[in-house]
Motif scaffolding. Sequence first.
Motif, mmCIF file in Angstrom:
data_model
loop_
_atom_site.group_PDB
_atom_site.id
_atom_site.type_symbol
_atom_site.label_atom_id
_atom_site.label_comp_id
_atom_site.label_asym_id
_atom_site.label_seq_id
_atom_site.Cartn_x
_atom_site.Cartn_y
_atom_site.Cartn_z
ATOM 1 N N ALA A 181 0.865 -1.177 0.000
ATOM 2 C CA ALA A 181 0.000 0.000 0.000
ATOM 3 C C ALA A 181 0.902 1.226 0.000
ATOM 4 N N SER A 182 0.394 2.317 -0.511
ATOM 5 C CA SER A 182 1.211 3.529 -0.578
ATOM 6 C C SER A 182 1.388 4.139 0.812
ATOM 7 N N LEU A 183 2.357 5.015 0.920
ATOM 8 C CA LEU A 183 2.607 5.714 2.179
ATOM 9 C C LEU A 183 1.382 6.539 2.572
ATOM 10 N N GLY A 184 0.774 7.179 1.586
ATOM 11 C CA GLY A 184 -0.419 7.987 1.856
ATOM 12 C C GLY A 184 -1.579 7.160 2.385
ATOM 13 N N GLN A 185 -1.770 5.960 1.827
ATOM 14 C CA GLN A 185 -2.839 5.084 2.294
ATOM 15 C C GLN A 185 -2.592 4.646 3.734
ATOM 16 N N THR A 186 -1.335 4.342 4.054
ATOM 17 C CA THR A 186 -0.997 3.920 5.408
ATOM 18 C C THR A 186 -1.206 5.056 6.399
ATOM 19 N N ILE A 187 -0.730 6.247 6.057
ATOM 20 C CA ILE A 187 -0.887 7.400 6.947
ATOM 21 C C ILE A 187 -2.360 7.741 7.123
ATOM 22 N N SER A 188 -3.118 7.660 6.058
ATOM 23 C CA SER A 188 -4.554 7.938 6.139
ATOM 24 C C SER A 188 -5.251 6.953 7.084
ATOM 25 N N ALA A 189 -4.944 5.687 6.964
ATOM 26 C CA ALA A 189 -5.570 4.679 7.829
ATOM 27 C C ALA A 189 -5.201 4.901 9.290
ATOM 28 N N VAL A 190 -3.938 5.232 9.541
ATOM 29 C CA VAL A 190 -3.494 5.465 10.920
ATOM 30 C C VAL A 190 -4.143 6.744 11.473
ATOM 31 N N ALA A 191 -4.229 7.778 10.652
ATOM 32 C CA ALA A 191 -4.853 9.027 11.099
ATOM 33 C C ALA A 191 -6.325 8.807 11.449
ATOM 34 N N TRP A 192 -7.040 8.053 10.620
ATOM 35 C CA TRP A 192 -8.437 7.756 10.922
ATOM 36 C C TRP A 192 -8.545 6.945 12.205
ATOM 37 N N SER A 193 -7.600 6.060 12.447
ATOM 38 C CA SER A 193 -7.661 5.259 13.673
ATOM 39 C C SER A 193 -7.411 6.120 14.909
ATOM 40 N N PHE A 194 -6.537 7.133 14.792
ATOM 41 C CA PHE A 194 -6.343 8.057 15.915
ATOM 42 C C PHE A 194 -7.618 8.844 16.172
ATOM 43 N N PHE A 195 -8.307 9.215 15.111
ATOM 44 C CA PHE A 195 -9.551 9.966 15.238
ATOM 45 C C PHE A 195 -10.663 9.084 15.781
ATOM 46 N N GLY A 196 -10.618 7.802 15.478
ATOM 47 C CA GLY A 196 -11.570 6.851 16.039
ATOM 48 C C GLY A 196 -12.815 6.629 15.207
ATOM 49 N N VAL A 197 -12.819 7.089 13.971
ATOM 50 C CA VAL A 197 -13.981 6.933 13.114
ATOM 51 C C VAL A 197 -13.528 6.288 11.809
ATOM 52 N N ARG A 198 -14.170 5.185 11.458
ATOM 53 C CA ARG A 198 -13.830 4.496 10.208
ATOM 54 C C ARG A 198 -15.029 3.672 9.777
ATOM 55 N N ARG A 199 -15.373 3.762 8.508
ATOM 56 C CA ARG A 199 -16.454 2.928 7.987
ATOM 57 C C ARG A 199 -15.980 1.490 7.905
ATOM 58 N N GLY A 200 -16.878 0.555 8.144
ATOM 59 C CA GLY A 200 -16.529 -0.863 8.114
ATOM 60 C C GLY A 200 -15.967 -1.301 6.777
ATOM 61 N N ARG A 201 -16.541 -0.791 5.700
ATOM 62 C CA ARG A 201 -16.072 -1.158 4.360
ATOM 63 C C ARG A 201 -14.633 -0.695 4.141
ATOM 64 N N ASP A 202 -14.318 0.539 4.557
ATOM 65 C CA ASP A 202 -12.957 1.058 4.413
ATOM 66 C C ASP A 202 -11.977 0.302 5.301
ATOM 67 N N HIS A 203 -12.435 -0.070 6.484
ATOM 68 C CA HIS A 203 -11.583 -0.841 7.394
ATOM 69 C C HIS A 203 -11.216 -2.184 6.765
ATOM 70 N N GLU A 204 -12.183 -2.837 6.150
ATOM 71 C CA GLU A 204 -11.924 -4.131 5.502
ATOM 72 C C GLU A 204 -10.933 -3.979 4.348
ATOM 73 N N LYS A 205 -11.070 -2.898 3.565
ATOM 74 C CA LYS A 205 -10.122 -2.660 2.466
ATOM 75 C C LYS A 205 -8.723 -2.421 3.018
ATOM 76 N N ASP A 206 -8.639 -1.654 4.109
ATOM 77 C CA ASP A 206 -7.330 -1.395 4.718
ATOM 78 C C ASP A 206 -6.686 -2.689 5.207
ATOM 79 N N MET A 207 -7.470 -3.534 5.832
ATOM 80 C CA MET A 207 -6.937 -4.793 6.356
ATOM 81 C C MET A 207 -6.402 -5.680 5.241
#
Length: 80
Positions: free
Chosen positions: A16-42
């Motif tokens: 995955a790109s650096l931007g995708q990784t940073i985006s996923a981590v930033a959303w996790s710090f914020f505590g809000v993530r859609r289930g569909r996006d979480h599955e794609k990240d995983m």
Amino acid sequence: MSEPGQDLKDAVNRKASLGQTISAVAWSFFGVRRGRDHEKDMARLNPVHVVIAGVLGAALFVLMLVLLVRWVISSGVAGA
């Protein structure tokens, strides 16, 4: 039957790109993530990159808090 540890090897080889990784981590710090996006990240994120980005993000967060507290104390607002 698959080789022991093959799932871990497959996960570490994800690209995955650096931007995708940073985006996923930033959303996790914020505590809000859609289930569909979480599955794609995983499915696409490298867990080693996520851990590194998480540690760096936490260090940056703590540094920003320390700088904010030092600024408030030095400005005299805290003593008023």
